[in-house]
Design a protein around this motif. Structure first.
Motif, PDB file in Angstrom:
ATOM      1  N   GLY A 203      -9.398   5.360  -3.331  1.00 24.06           N
ATOM      2  CA  GLY A 203     -10.119   6.592  -3.615  1.00 24.06           C
ATOM      3  C   GLY A 203     -11.505   6.629  -2.995  1.00 24.06           C
ATOM      4  N   HIS A 204     -12.048   5.472  -2.647  1.00 25.36           N
ATOM      5  CA  HIS A 204     -13.375   5.370  -2.034  1.00 25.36           C
ATOM      6  C   HIS A 204     -13.369   4.167  -1.104  1.00 25.36           C
ATOM      7  N   GLY A 205     -14.098   4.254  -0.047  1.00 26.23           N
ATOM      8  CA  GLY A 205     -14.269   3.106   0.840  1.00 26.23           C
ATOM      9  C   GLY A 205     -13.163   2.946   1.867  1.00 26.23           C
ATOM     10  N   PRO A 206     -13.255   1.831   2.620  1.00 23.36           N
ATOM     11  CA  PRO A 206     -12.318   1.635   3.728  1.00 23.36           C
ATOM     12  C   PRO A 206     -10.908   1.283   3.271  1.00 23.36           C
ATOM     13  N   GLN A 207      -9.960   1.564   4.158  1.00 25.06           N
ATOM     14  CA  GLN A 207      -8.576   1.181   3.882  1.00 25.06           C
ATOM     15  C   GLN A 207      -8.443  -0.326   3.995  1.00 25.06           C
ATOM     16  N   THR A 208      -7.355  -0.828   3.463  1.00 26.31           N
ATOM     17  CA  THR A 208      -7.080  -2.253   3.482  1.00 26.31           C
ATOM     18  C   THR A 208      -5.569  -2.430   3.492  1.00 26.31           C
ATOM     19  N   THR A 209      -5.103  -3.631   3.272  1.00 28.78           N
ATOM     20  CA  THR A 209      -3.666  -3.873   3.139  1.00 28.78           C
ATOM     21  C   THR A 209      -3.422  -4.675   1.869  1.00 28.78           C
ATOM     22  N   VAL A 210      -2.197  -4.626   1.406  1.00 31.33           N
ATOM     23  CA  VAL A 210      -1.835  -5.413   0.225  1.00 31.33           C
ATOM     24  C   VAL A 210      -2.068  -6.902   0.509  1.00 31.33           C
ATOM     25  N   GLY A 211      -1.644  -7.369   1.670  1.00 30.43           N
ATOM     26  CA  GLY A 211      -1.819  -8.785   2.020  1.00 30.43           C
ATOM     27  C   GLY A 211      -3.272  -9.211   2.035  1.00 30.43           C
ATOM     28  N   GLU A 212      -4.136  -8.377   2.589  1.00 25.66           N
ATOM     29  CA  GLU A 212      -5.568  -8.675   2.634  1.00 25.66           C
ATOM     30  C   GLU A 212      -6.129  -8.815   1.222  1.00 25.66           C
TER      31      GLU A 212
END
Length: 180
Positions: free
Chosen positions: A162-171
């Motif tokens: 909802g806020h901030g940069p995207q990421t991945t589940v693994g990260e």
């Protein structure tokens, strides 16, 4: 078909990208910064569906609970139906609702398995989690929900918080300090 997730704010440019195929609003939770654009969408698209988890309905309806009164607007909204355990099919894509209580009682995420995308709302952020110090917050519930619902998804799933940069589940499984 267009689906809008968490229309918290609304620029004219974004508003103009919506068209008559816009048919649904999905809410990850009912805080003001995720709902402020709903009245404008409802005006443009009478009859547009508004979905949230049933545990969010009271928050969505109450300006004091959704904090819209702090933004100078008293929003009192009602869902047209609930997203609890929903499996939606839109243009050949499946959208699975994940139950993610903890930031709010009815926090939800929306997972698109074919696209390997998750919209996590304010539950999981890049190397962080959502606040749990607001009314209805529950840190143990949030951590448990993330482990059970999100960390069981494929590691390469793209997470759009909802806020901030995207990421991945693994990260997040590997580097989020709330889980290490």
């Amino acid at each position: 078909d267009q689906i809008i997730i968490d229309p918290g704010g609304w620029t004219d440019e974004f508003y103009n990208l919506t068209d008559k195929s816009t048919r649904m609003i999905l809410l990850t939770h009912a805080h003001y910064d995720h709902i402020m654009g709903i009245p404008r969408l409802q005006k443009k698209f009478p009859g547009i569906e508004l979905l949230c988890h049933s545990s969010e309905a009271a928050i969505l309806n109450d300006p004091a609970q959704n904090f819209s009164h702090l933004a100078g607007t008293n929003l009192s909204l009602a869902p047209t139906r609930f997203s609890d355990e929903a499996k939606l099919k839109i243009d050949g894509l499946t959208i699975n609702t994940l139950s993610l209580p903890g930031h709010t009682p009815g926090g939800a995420g929306y997972y698109l398995p074919e696209a390997e995308l998750l919209f996590s709302g304010d539950s999981l952020f890049h190397h962080s989690i959502g606040r749990t110090d607001l009314p209805g917050g529950d840190r143990p519930a949030l951590l448990s929900a993330i482990r059970a619902e999100i960390f069981t998804l494929p590691d390469n799933t793209q997470v759009y918080p909802g806020h901030g940069p995207q990421t991945t589940v693994g990260e997040e499984k590997k580097n989020n300090p709330f889980f290490n």
